[in-house]
Motif scaffolding. Structure first.
Motif: not given
Lengths: 386, 189
Positions: A231, A326, A343-347
């Motif tokens: 981030e 990002r 798009g996709t994000h994974s923490d």
């Protein structure tokens, strides 16, 4: 091609499909002697204490059966957080973007890895295209064998529809040849290209590599890109990124395995150092180096039997990786001449990882570059930033 | 003005009566001093009773205000620690619960807190009140933008921004920690 040539190809395909033996048909795109010479040349660079001299470039880290096995062990290590989280969360992330991939796609995978992710992609694509052609591309034939077996295990893909290509895809001329090959094989049918597992981050000129790879895509094609992200970008987080890699012994053994198999150095995994830095506002960069900490000069034998000095405090860069900001992803995609379809994000939702580290999966399409973000694209940051 | 006049008249009368009572006690023959003594002590009890009752009432009012604020802070803590504001919560569109501030408003407007004794607490509560109003306003904006956007990605962007390290929301959590500590409540580990 004569009728007898056609029969030969057909017989070969049947022999592969009908045999219980695990045949794999591999297209070797490069002279392996040239690759060995390049590796040797990279190990002859000038001394440097900062990891900017001798180096093992991406691709060579996986070259040979020893590094391949070490890589497979590292991937199974729960302390190698990036890989574990990447594998664990891929099913969910792929589930979020796969709906945007239409019917009739073939699959070309750069850097096949363990093959787990390719298997998920293939399962989805096969449902929509039973005649799918799967072309994994990697510099290491051993990685191709390992990854392809896992990728095609129980997905119902016939053996002759799998065409592994041994090729260093960081070389533009190689990509031009690969482009010709792919287009001959699939005609006008669409292709899903993929570069998964944060492979992009392993290259010095990562932006150039992405532009070269995405240039393969025609208007009907798509490109699936997976990168590790952060981030924010600052020195503290660079240190956190270093610690994330440094805690895995299996990862240390993997990064030193290329050195172990291509030189006569006695490897001490404690001499592996992780150096984090901030790469502008686009990424956190982690260099993994092997440093001569013996207190004296060492003579090191290279693959060509030449003995060269490895002076005290000198380093060999073993691996390079990044975590991309990002906020910088849109710019990276735009510079590669692509637009983001979804798009996709994974923490990384574990206490051992710094907040804000994760993986992003982007589905890209060629076309007009995405316009620069408007001011209101950052509205979420404006509202919750401070 | 009327209140001041009544107060002056009351305390003036009591003071004069007290002075007369003491004088009456001094000039009275020794055998007749019981009556002025009783009269003087009754007047003294009346005067001190007024102040004692005022002090007790103020103290009770302050304790009630602090108790209400504590309950409100605990409720806000539950909200912030709840599923809606969890980093692992669903990233889709949703209506968020709001933070409450009625007890703080009431305490500040009623004068239950002493401007001298509770100066630091009053300052902290003013900051908390501003933060709560800001959170609730930002949540409204978030919901409006997420629900009016066709892109599911928008909800994800807001989720990420909401849970960013060093972001506004983390500052609100820190302020709540500070407020609960000032009120003597246990703060989350």
């Amino acid at each position: 091609m004569t009728a007898s040539d056609g029969r030969l190809v057909g017989d070969l395909a049947r022999a592969i499909d009908e045999s219980d033996f695990a045949w794999s048909l591999v297209l070797v795109g490069e002279d392996q002697r040239d690759k060995l010479a390049a590796l040797t040349s990279d190990l002859l660079n000038k001394p440097s204490t900062s990891g900017d001299g001798k180096q093992i470039t991406s691709g060579y880290a996986y070259w040979g059966i020893g590094p391949t096995i070490a890589w497979a062990h590292a991937c199974a290590d729960p302390f190698y957080l990036v890989m574990k989280q990447s594998l664990d969360s891929f099913t969910r992330r792929w589930g979020r973007v796969r709906g945007r991939v239409g019917e009739g796609f073939h699959h070309v995978s750069f850097g096949v890895g363990t093959g787990h992710k390719d298997r998920l992609v293939l399962e989805h694509l096969l449902e929509r295209n039973p005649g799918l052609l799967y072309v994994p591309v990697d510099m290491s034939s051993e990685m191709l064998r390992l990854g392809t077996q896992e990728a095609t295990h129980r997905v119902g893909l016939r053996g002759h529809r799998v065409v592994p290509v041994q090729l260093d895809f960081s070389i533009p001329d190689n990509l031009a040849e690969l482009r010709e090959l792919i287009h001959r094989l699939v005609g006008d049918e669409p292709v899903l290209y993929s570069l998964l597992g944060n492979t992009l981050a392993n290259f010095d000129q990562d932006d150039e590599l992405l532009a070269n790879l995405t240039a393969l895509a025609r208007p009907q094609d798509l490109f699936l890109l997976e990168v590790a992200t952060t981030e924010a970008v600052n020195d503290d987080l660079a240190q956190d990124a270093v610690e994330e890699y440094a805690r895995s012994r299996a990862y240390r053994e993997f990064v030193t395995s290329a050195l172990l198999h291509n030189t006569d150095l006695t490897i001490n995994v404690d001499a592996v150092q992780f150096r984090g830095a901030v790469e502008g506002d686009r990424a956190l960069k982690v260099k993994v180096v092997y440093q001569n900490q013996t207190g004296g000069d060492i003579m090191m034998m290279l693959p060509d039997r030449n003995r060269v000095p490895f002076p005290d405090r000198d380093t060999i860069r073993l691996y390079l990786t990044r975590k991309y900001a990002r906020k910088a992803l849109d710019g990276i995609v735009r510079e590669a001449g692509m637009r983001k379809v979804t798009g996709t994000h994974s923490d990384f939702g574990v206490p051992r990882s710094s907040q804000g580290f994760g993986m992003d999966l982007l589905l890209l399409a060629p076309g007009e570059p995405v316009p620069a973000p408007r001011a209101d694209d950052d509205v979420a940051d404006v509202i919750w930033g401070n | 003005m009327t209140r001041i006049a009544i107060t002056a008249l009351t305390f003036g009368a009591l003071a004069v009566a007290m002075a007369l009572g003491v004088t009456w006690f001094v000039v009275s023959p020794p055998g007749d001093r019981w009556e002025p003594a009783v009269n003087s002590f009754a007047l003294l009890a009346g005067i001190t009773g007024i102040f004692a009752e005022r002090w007790a009432a103020q103290r009770e009012q302050r304790n009630q205000a602090i108790g209400s604020i504590r309950l409100e802070m605990a409720r806000n803590r539950e909200t912030l620690d709840g599923e809606a504001f969890s980093a692992s919560a669903s990233r889709g569109r949703r209506v968020y619960p709001r933070l409450v501030q009625s007890a703080v408003d009431s305490a500040l407007s009623s004068g239950a807190l002493s401007p001298h004794r509770d100066a630091d607490l009053i300052d902290l509560l003013h900051r908390w009140r501003t933060a709560v109003a800001s959170v609730n306003r930002r949540l409204e904006l978030t919901e409006m933008l997420v629900f009016t956007s066709a892109s599911e990605e928008k909800a994800e962007q807001f989720h990420t921004a909401l849970h960013r390290a060093n972001g506004f929301f983390q500052g609100v959590r820190a302020l709540l920690d500070e407020a609960q500590a000032a009120l003597g409540d246990p703060v989350r580990p």
